[in-house]
Scaffold this active site. Structure first.
Site: not given
Ligand code: BG6
Length: 487
Positions: A243, A248, A156, A224, A186, A190
């Protein structure tokens, strides 16, 4: 190869050549080489394999390339690097220069490696290149024949908006069948994200209340602490919205809001996800807050007047019978006060409050939050259910308490796979369950398009905070679940 049943035990994939584009990049160093190496230790790599790194610029001789991979394994590997296993792994590594204009040497190297190992022709090609480089690279893979029998993993973001995503999908379909394409996100690999599905669909307790009658709101929160950490080139052209949100966080929303699939296998899951994303209401820019951390413009290679967002908070709705009226709040940003990956499901209050609330001296926090289920999607996954319970003592008053499930403790000894490891193994097994299809991607871009067309101005926020004030106010007086004492 026949698609795998995601519930069947893992198997060793067939022998193959693996080509990694972006072989000296950040992702390859942090995730791909450590991922392949750990799969090898776990007996989940093919008996024989070759990894050919590729890119425009050579890192030097094959030995110099191997040294770089060794450093990556030492720095980012999950297991101690021992000589014996490194020897086995390193013998299989080499580097060949290629570009979108010239892939002949690479194609030759792939064929030669296949002859040497008498592989049955299965290939894995990992395309970890910027979105604008993706399409020409796909053309080269087609022209040189490298795409034949290849499972192609595409990183991505898939395009930069709805039109480029469609162009990229068309370019991919010119060269490959959809079955050969693995669009990787990803977060879906998880362990803890998959636990959302297990929790919902394997327990009779929760699914009956998983709807608008009982759920008041959902928060998907991925703050984050790290800054852009040298990724200015990527970040300046991508930003937090492309992003993290288009990919996600909306994919996580997919797991939370999904209707029960008829079976737990790729086609059934994709059908439900496509239906769900169709029902996600296109974003309203008025309900989106962009932020930029103070000091971002001073980072190396960042434009002095950059307007790129490093923080996004937004409200989104899902227009289905199950979810109408339930706001989903999404938030993510760099340089924030804490790092976390939490999905919080907030429940409605009982119709009548019968008990006095215990005064905990903290402005009675218990009063402000209803029951919540919190999925902590960190490396050490946990699920908590927050309840009100009677505080011991002579009076019947309530305090807030938590039922906690620590997955690692509950399944002590089980050795999980890191997200990329899990997904790389799935690719080698031909299992698409945890990957996204073209129509899902295109729909998510459509949902996001109003914000791309009229992006809100990025408001400054101090590093180490929870973002601009407007974002704090977004979920109303109850606020965000984070920060909390265990954040
Ligand atoms: C990546 C983003 O896809 O995911 C990064 O490009 C982000 O900006 C990262 O930091 C977060 O992943 P994880 O697995 O560390 O939560």
């Amino acid at each position: 190869m026949a698609p795998q049943d995601p519930t069947s035990p893992p198997e060793r994939p067939e022998d193959r050549v693996i080509v990694v584009f972006g072989a000296t990049g950040d992702l390859a160093k942090r995730k791909l080489y450590p991922g392949f190496f750990h799969l090898m230790l776990a007996g989940l790599m093919p008996e024989d394999f070759r990894i050919i790194g590729s890119g425009r610029h050579s890192p030097g001789s094959d030995d110099e390339f191997r040294d770089k991979v060794k450093e990556a394994l030492q720095e980012f590997g999950r297991k101690e690097l021992d000589d014996e296993h490194w020897e086995t792994f390193s013998q299989r590594l080499s580097f060949v220069v290629s570009s979108d204009e010239d892939g002949d040497d690479l194609a030759e190297a792939v064929r030669q490696a296949e002859d040497e190992m008498s592989a049955g022709g299965q290939r894995l090609v990992y395309l970890s290149v910027p979105p604008q480089a993706m399409q020409p690279m796909v053309g080269m893979l087609g022209k040189t024949g490298i795409a034949e029998n290849a499972a192609l993993v595409v990183e991505k973001p898939f395009g930069t908006d709805v039109d480029t995503a469609k162009e990229l999908n068309d370019a991919l379909h010119d060269v490959l069948d959809e079955e050969q394409i693995f669009r990787i996100d990803h977060f879906l690999g998880k362990e803890a994200a998959q636990n959302i599905l297990a929790f919902r669909f394997a327990n009779g307790l929760f699914e009956p209340i998983w709807n608008r009658d009982h759920i008041a709101y959902v928060q998907i929160d991925v703050p984050e602490e790290l800054t852009i950490e040298g990724r200015a080139g990527f970040y300046e052209s991508t930003g937090a919205f492309r992003d993290m949100i288009v990919t996600h966080l909306l994919q996580l929303l997919g797991f939370v809001a999904l209707e029960p699939p008829v079976r737990l296998e790729a086609d059934a899951l994709h059908a439900e996800r496509a239906k769900l994303f169709e029902a996600v209401r296109p974003l309203d820019p008025e309900q989106v807050v962009f932020g930029q951390y103070e000091g971002y413009r001073d980072e190396e290679d960042v434009d002095d007047e950059s307007k790129v967002e490093t923080f996004v908070a937004l409200e989104v709705h899902v227009d289905t019978w199950r979810w109408t009226g339930v706001p989903f709040y999404l938030r993510t940003g760099k340089a924030m006060a804490a790092t976390g990956r939490k999905v919080t499901i907030g429940f409605r209050e009982p119709p009548l409050r019968m008990f006095p609330l215990h005064d905990d001296g903290e402005g009675s926090a218990a009063e402000q939050r209803p029951n919540e289920i919190v999925f902590d999607l960190s490396e050490d996954p946990k699920i908590a259910i927050d309840l009100l319970a009677k505080v011991p003592g002579p009076v019947l008053e309530l305090g807030r308490a938590s039922l906690n499930l620590d997955i690692e403790q509950a399944f002590a000894g089980a050795d999980g796979l890191e997200a990329y490891e899990r997904l790389l193994h799935d690719v080698m097994q031909g299992d698409h369950t945890l990957f996204t299809r073209s129509e899902e991607i295109e729909r998510l871009w459509e949902v996001c398009q109003p914000v791309l067309e009229a992006p809100p101005e990025a408001q400054p926020y101090a590093q180490g905070t929870w973002g601009p004030d407007a974002a704090l106010e977004l979920p109303g007086p109850r606020g965000w679940r984070l920060p909390e004492s265990d954040a």
